[in-house]
Design a protein around this motif. Structure first.
Motif, PDB file in Angstrom:
ATOM      1  N   ARG A 136     -13.732  -1.643   7.416  1.00 52.62           N
ATOM      2  CA  ARG A 136     -14.117  -0.832   8.561  1.00 52.62           C
ATOM      3  C   ARG A 136     -15.482  -0.216   8.322  1.00 52.62           C
ATOM      4  N   GLN A 137     -16.148   0.069   9.421  1.00 55.72           N
ATOM      5  CA  GLN A 137     -17.458   0.700   9.331  1.00 55.72           C
ATOM      6  C   GLN A 137     -17.567   1.746  10.419  1.00 55.72           C
ATOM      7  N   ALA A 138     -17.699   2.991   9.987  1.00 57.27           N
ATOM      8  CA  ALA A 138     -17.888   4.101  10.908  1.00 57.27           C
ATOM      9  C   ALA A 138     -19.374   4.272  11.185  1.00 57.27           C
ATOM     10  N   PRO A 139     -19.717   4.885  12.308  1.00 60.58           N
ATOM     11  CA  PRO A 139     -21.138   5.090  12.632  1.00 60.58           C
ATOM     12  C   PRO A 139     -21.863   5.826  11.519  1.00 60.58           C
ATOM     13  N   GLU A 170     -10.856  10.514  11.493  1.00 57.27           N
ATOM     14  CA  GLU A 170     -11.741   9.824  10.546  1.00 57.27           C
ATOM     15  C   GLU A 170     -11.442   8.339  10.421  1.00 57.27           C
ATOM     16  N   ASP A 171     -10.386   7.864  11.083  1.00 59.32           N
ATOM     17  CA  ASP A 171     -10.120   6.427  11.139  1.00 59.32           C
ATOM     18  C   ASP A 171     -10.982   5.741  12.191  1.00 59.32           C
ATOM     19  N   THR A 172     -11.695   6.513  12.981  1.00 59.79           N
ATOM     20  CA  THR A 172     -12.577   5.943  13.995  1.00 59.79           C
ATOM     21  C   THR A 172     -13.639   5.080  13.336  1.00 59.79           C
ATOM     22  N   GLN A 185     -12.978  -2.209  17.848  1.00 57.69           N
ATOM     23  CA  GLN A 185     -13.255  -0.780  17.734  1.00 57.69           C
ATOM     24  C   GLN A 185     -11.971   0.031  17.828  1.00 57.69           C
ATOM     25  N   VAL A 186     -11.839   0.967  16.914  1.00 62.85           N
ATOM     26  CA  VAL A 186     -10.744   1.938  16.948  1.00 62.85           C
ATOM     27  C   VAL A 186     -11.355   3.321  17.097  1.00 62.85           C
ATOM     28  N   THR A 187     -10.897   4.063  18.093  1.00 69.06           N
ATOM     29  CA  THR A 187     -11.378   5.413  18.326  1.00 69.06           C
ATOM     30  C   THR A 187     -10.190   6.350  18.382  1.00 69.06           C
ATOM     31  N   VAL A 188     -10.195   7.361  17.527  1.00 67.61           N
ATOM     32  CA  VAL A 188      -9.091   8.303  17.458  1.00 67.61           C
ATOM     33  C   VAL A 188      -9.613   9.690  17.837  1.00 67.61           C
ATOM     34  N   SER A 189      -9.098  10.233  18.926  1.00 72.66           N
ATOM     35  CA  SER A 189      -9.526  11.561  19.348  1.00 72.66           C
ATOM     36  C   SER A 189      -8.476  12.200  20.224  1.00 72.66           C
TER      37      SER A 189
END
Length: 120
Positions: free
Chosen positions: A37-40, A87-89, A116-120
């Protein structure tokens, strides 16, 4: 030879997702594979790997929440993510080509385009 990921999306903290990686035009049954995975703004990190015998390896921070598995009949690799955290985003990638379970990107030669995975 192509790997295609799916299953990403938006989710709430505490929820779960299952990511899928499907190979086209070749078999995953005897392949060693991994998830990254790669976060911004961050480097790509290895999070899970599985070989053709079903041996697995996980990055320490995801142990107990992430589960990697393969279904040779479906020619698919999966990553179940539980107890989602913000933080899994990240963009999640599957890869193939390792000789044994590994979470180093250099061990892999074939990569998917990511989901893409976005957790919010």
């Amino acid at each position: 030879v192509q790997l295609v990921e799916s299953g990403g999306g938006s989710a709430q903290p505490g929820g779960s997702l299952r990511l899928t990686c499907v190979a086209s035009q070749w078999s995953l049954s005897n392949q060693c594979m991994g998830w990254f995975r790669q976060a911004p703004g961050k480097e790509r990190e290895g999070i899970a790997s599985i070989n053709d015998d079903g041996d697995t390896m996980y990055e320490d921070s995801v142990k107990g929440r992430f589960t990697v598995s393969k279904d040779n009949g479906m020619n698919s690799l999966y990553l179940h993510i539980g107890s989602l955290k913000p933080e899994d985003t990240a963009m999640y990638y599957c890869a193939s080509g390792c000789w044994s379970p590994a979470i180093l990107a250099g061990a892999y030669t074939i990569w998917g385009q990511g989901t893409q995975v976005t957790v919010s």
